[in-house]
Each structure stands twice: as C-alpha cells, then as structure tokens.
Motif scaffolding. Sequence first.
Motif, short mmCIF file in Angstrom:
data_model
loop_
_atom_site.label_atom_id
_atom_site.label_comp_id
_atom_site.label_asym_id
_atom_site.label_seq_id
_atom_site.Cartn_x
_atom_site.Cartn_y
_atom_site.Cartn_z
N THR A 113 0.78 -1.20 0.02
CA THR A 113 -0.02 -0.05 -0.09
C THR A 113 0.86 1.20 0.14
OG1 THR A 113 -0.24 0.11 2.56
CG2 THR A 113 -1.81 -1.33 1.22
N GLU A 114 2.19 1.22 0.48
CA GLU A 114 3.16 2.14 0.56
C GLU A 114 4.06 2.68 -0.66
OE1 GLU A 114 5.29 1.70 4.16
OE2 GLU A 114 3.45 1.75 5.27
N LEU A 115 4.28 1.32 -1.51
CA LEU A 115 5.32 1.21 -2.44
C LEU A 115 5.04 0.72 -3.68
CD1 LEU A 115 8.41 0.00 -0.19
CD2 LEU A 115 7.69 2.49 -0.73
N GLY A 116 3.66 0.15 -3.61
CA GLY A 116 3.26 -0.65 -4.88
C GLY A 116 4.06 -1.94 -5.06
N THR A 117 4.28 -2.17 -6.32
CA THR A 117 5.09 -3.71 -6.63
C THR A 117 6.24 -3.60 -6.38
OG1 THR A 117 5.40 -2.74 -8.80
CG2 THR A 117 3.15 -3.98 -8.71
N SER A 118 7.01 -2.39 -5.99
CA SER A 118 8.58 -2.50 -5.65
C SER A 118 8.68 -3.46 -4.37
CB SER A 118 8.83 -1.13 -5.41
OG SER A 118 8.80 -0.28 -6.65
N THR A 119 7.55 -3.60 -3.36
CA THR A 119 7.57 -4.19 -2.29
C THR A 119 8.42 -5.74 -2.70
OG1 THR A 119 6.44 -4.85 -0.23
CG2 THR A 119 5.13 -5.09 -2.06
N VAL A 120 8.05 -6.05 -3.68
CA VAL A 120 8.64 -7.57 -4.09
C VAL A 120 9.99 -7.54 -4.16
CG1 VAL A 120 6.67 -8.33 -5.77
CG2 VAL A 120 8.65 -7.16 -6.57
N GLN A 121 10.67 -6.48 -3.92
CA GLN A 121 12.06 -6.43 -3.76
C GLN A 121 12.53 -6.78 -2.38
OE1 GLN A 121 14.70 -4.16 -6.40
NE2 GLN A 121 12.79 -4.01 -7.96
N SER A 122 11.47 -6.65 -1.63
CA SER A 122 12.17 -6.83 0.11
C SER A 122 11.99 -8.25 0.49
CB SER A 122 10.68 -6.05 1.05
OG SER A 122 10.99 -6.51 2.31
N ARG A 123 13.32 -8.50 1.13
CA ARG A 123 13.26 -10.04 1.48
C ARG A 123 13.29 -9.92 3.17
NH1 ARG A 123 18.42 -12.89 -0.38
NH2 ARG A 123 19.45 -11.01 -0.30
N ALA A 124 12.25 -9.23 3.63
CA ALA A 124 11.92 -8.95 5.14
C ALA A 124 11.69 -10.48 5.42
CB ALA A 124 11.15 -8.12 5.41
N LEU A 125 12.21 -10.81 6.66
CA LEU A 125 11.93 -12.15 7.15
C LEU A 125 12.01 -12.38 8.73
CD1 LEU A 125 15.01 -14.71 7.02
CD2 LEU A 125 15.15 -12.47 6.39
N GLY A 126 11.38 -13.30 9.13
CA GLY A 126 11.36 -13.59 10.79
C GLY A 126 11.62 -15.07 10.93
N GLY A 127 11.88 -15.42 12.20
CA GLY A 127 12.07 -16.71 12.69
C GLY A 127 12.52 -16.76 14.07
N PHE A 128 12.71 -17.95 14.86
CA PHE A 128 13.14 -18.24 15.95
C PHE A 128 14.38 -18.96 15.72
CE2 PHE A 128 9.10 -17.53 17.07
CZ PHE A 128 9.14 -16.62 18.35
N ALA A 129 15.43 -18.93 16.69
CA ALA A 129 16.65 -19.68 16.92
C ALA A 129 16.81 -19.61 18.42
CB ALA A 129 17.77 -18.79 16.25
N ASN A 130 16.88 -20.99 18.96
CA ASN A 130 17.16 -20.86 20.42
C ASN A 130 16.19 -20.10 21.41
OD1 ASN A 130 18.63 -22.32 22.81
ND2 ASN A 130 19.70 -20.24 22.80
N GLN A 131 14.82 -20.16 20.97
CA GLN A 131 13.90 -19.36 21.43
C GLN A 131 14.14 -17.94 21.48
OE1 GLN A 131 14.05 -21.74 25.28
NE2 GLN A 131 11.34 -21.80 24.72
N THR A 132 14.84 -17.47 20.54
CA THR A 132 15.01 -15.92 20.07
C THR A 132 14.39 -15.63 19.03
OG1 THR A 132 17.33 -16.28 21.35
CG2 THR A 132 16.91 -14.21 20.07
N ALA A 133 13.47 -14.70 19.44
CA ALA A 133 12.70 -14.25 17.94
C ALA A 133 13.79 -13.43 17.32
CB ALA A 133 11.60 -13.19 18.46
N ILE A 134 13.77 -13.52 16.03
CA ILE A 134 14.37 -12.79 14.95
C ILE A 134 13.58 -12.05 14.02
CG2 ILE A 134 16.54 -12.68 13.48
CD1 ILE A 134 17.51 -15.15 15.12
N PHE A 135 13.71 -10.83 13.74
CA PHE A 135 12.98 -9.88 12.58
C PHE A 135 14.16 -9.21 11.78
CE2 PHE A 135 10.27 -10.71 16.19
CZ PHE A 135 9.14 -11.55 15.62
N CYS A 136 14.06 -9.26 10.46
CA CYS A 136 15.06 -8.68 9.73
C CYS A 136 13.95 -7.78 8.69
CB CYS A 136 15.67 -9.80 8.68
SG CYS A 136 16.68 -10.77 9.75
N LEU A 137 14.43 -6.28 8.88
CA LEU A 137 13.45 -5.47 8.16
C LEU A 137 14.54 -4.75 7.24
CD1 LEU A 137 11.83 -3.64 11.35
CD2 LEU A 137 10.70 -5.07 9.60
N PRO A 138 13.95 -4.23 6.25
CA PRO A 138 14.81 -3.32 5.27
C PRO A 138 15.32 -2.09 6.16
CG PRO A 138 12.69 -3.64 4.28
CD PRO A 138 12.72 -4.29 5.79
N GLY A 139 16.39 -1.49 5.51
CA GLY A 139 17.11 -0.67 6.05
C GLY A 139 16.76 0.80 6.14
#
Length: 175
Positions: A113-139
């Motif tokens: 809704t903010e960027l249109g189709t350019s959002t497909v170039q974001s590889r933002a992701l999240g997950g858990f490792a050793n019960q630590t939540a990890i969230f990776c956002l664009p810069g």
Amino acid sequence: MGHCTTSKFVPLNIAVLTLSDSRDLSRDTSGQFLEDNLIEAGHNLIDRKLIKDDKYQIRSVLSQWIANDEVQVIITTGGTGFTARDNTPDAVKPLFDREIEGFGELFRHITFTELGTSTVQSRALGGFANQTAIFCLPGSTGACRTGWTKILKEQLDATHRPCNFVMHVKKPVGE
C-alpha cells in the motif's frame, strides 16, 4: 488462541543490529528509530550494534546474541534487498530453528500500500533460533517504522490478543 496472552505487559530484552556499509551509529536513523520505539513501548534495549553487511559478521553477532540467555528478541535493519551487498536473509536463514513465514508476507502486504509492486524486492523475514525471535527489516527508517508500528509493537506485547510471540521467547535467567 487467548492462551497466548496475559493481562500484564511483559518487557522483553531486545537487541538491534544495523547492517550498513555507508552509515555509522551517528547516522543510523533506522536503528535509532527502533531503539527509541522499543524503549517507549516498555521494552529493554539490551544491545545495539552496527556492522558491515557481511554474511559472516552477521552470523557471528547473531550467534552470540542467540546464545545469550538474556537476549529474547533481535531486530535487524538493512541488507534485505537484491543488490550484491544485501546478505541479511542469506546469513540469517540458516540460523533459524523455525521460520515465521507470515512475518515477511505481512510486511510485504502492508508495504504494498506504500510502495506498490516495488515491495516484491523486500526480503524481510522472521524466525526463531534457540527461542530467540529474530526479525529482519529493510534499512530505511520508513520500513522500520512500518515493521515496528504495524507488526512488531503488537506481536511483542504479551497483552495483544488473540496471540503474540512473547510466550514463545526464552525467559531470561532468574525468571
């Protein structure tokens, strides 16, 4: 799903990692935004670093935080695009015990809704490792604002219904 909530806010210990080849801490508006907002929300900033977007440096810092009994959540900013220097997803995914597929999907849905189709170039992701939540956002600071205000602020709040991530993160030593 109400079993995932409590009636009381639980402050989490959060580490912030900025990945940049061109910024230093004094010009890190994205990391500063995350720091200011997580503290304003009642959480604890347990560590904040800025390193180059290098796969092995990223894994080194994250592995130390994942192994640290006090770090419950890690938020990274930067390195999620498609340039040759964008290494965050490639560095982080192998560390996950479990991926949170919905995080990246929802982030891209919101940013459409903010960027249109350019959002497909974001590889933002999240997950858990050793019960630590990890969230990776664009810069960009805007992307951090979107990720924090529209997803993470609620999902890192134990009172958010019908569910949130607080019950899934490790308990700090002594709790």
